[in-house]
Design an enzyme around this catalytic site. Sequence first.
Site, PDB file in Angstrom:
ATOM      1  N   GLU A  88      -2.848  -4.565   4.726  1.00 42.95           N
ATOM      2  CA  GLU A  88      -4.278  -4.287   4.732  1.00 42.95           C
ATOM      3  C   GLU A  88      -5.086  -5.389   5.409  1.00 42.95           C
ATOM      4  OE1 GLU A  88      -5.855  -1.685   3.969  1.00 42.95           O
ATOM      5  OE2 GLU A  88      -4.521  -0.497   2.720  1.00 42.95           O
ATOM      6  N   GLU A 119      17.470  -6.498  -5.744  1.00 44.86           N
ATOM      7  CA  GLU A 119      16.747  -7.641  -6.284  1.00 44.86           C
ATOM      8  C   GLU A 119      17.672  -8.667  -6.909  1.00 44.86           C
ATOM      9  OE1 GLU A 119      15.253  -6.709 -10.729  1.00 44.86           O
ATOM     10  OE2 GLU A 119      14.373  -5.407  -9.209  1.00 44.86           O
TER      11      GLU A 119
END
Length: 310
Positions: A88, A119
């Site tokens: 963004e 992960e």
Amino acid sequence: MSGPGADRGHLLTEQSNAASSDLDSMATADLVALFCREDRRPQEAVQAAAAELTRAIDAVAARLQAGGRLFYIGAGTSGRLGVLDAVECPPTFCSDPDQVQGVLAGGPPALLRSSEGLEDERQAGEEELRGRGLASSDALVGIAAGGTTPFVLGALEHGRSVGALTVALACVPREQAPMPCDIDIRLLTGPELLTGSTRLKAGTATKMALNILSTGVMVRLGKVHGNRMVDVAATNSKLLDRARRIVRDLAGVSGDEAGVALEAAGGSVKLALLMLASGLDRGAATEHLARHGPSLRVALEAASASLPIA
């Protein structure tokens, strides 16, 4: 040391919430009301971490002002939120896409399809950052709701080893999950209504904190004037309309005049505003902004010029 198979049941984010013990038998209206009450917790958690967020904004901004980069790194929901905040920045602040980067365990495919197993690969976090050339001039924010994600811990350890600024962002107390970092942000949102589902309150608090962090950094970098995004990239009709309105409102001109000024400034809101306020042509305004910017306020003061609105 946590890793695959480690017992994480003691973590605040993994504990059961007594308020939702009968979630499956609640009337829908009661379920919604419960969520509304619990969702006040993220705001409280972010407020409680205000001092650490302040330190992080100033420290990250200093790195970026000196030419460094900001990396968010995480897995699952935490990693996706980091990627969202990073992507963004260019349309909102006209920042270089390389300046703020999101690193997600599993890469781009993990945005659309869960790959949480990745992960657990502690070395993978370090390898991702080595591939991107993480250096002492950069800043790294490791995001892990439970604070135990090996992918993130390995990345933070690597960040510290190369001298990068390291920031940890987690939703459990420090004593439950220590993380190697320079600045430790803890957003204590409590047990989730759906036990262990940290996309809920923990995810909300994380998004709020990242909103504050990236916006605060970009304000410090001179990409905002008043409360307007004067470095907005007018890449579509919505953003072009926003750019026109910013110039119109801040310069006190008509919409048509704002459009003409933007065109004369090559689409740059900041340059258009400087040209309108100072009377400088594009070349002179560009040179002036390069010398006295990036803050429009500072550039205006240096040109003995001002805008009608803030």
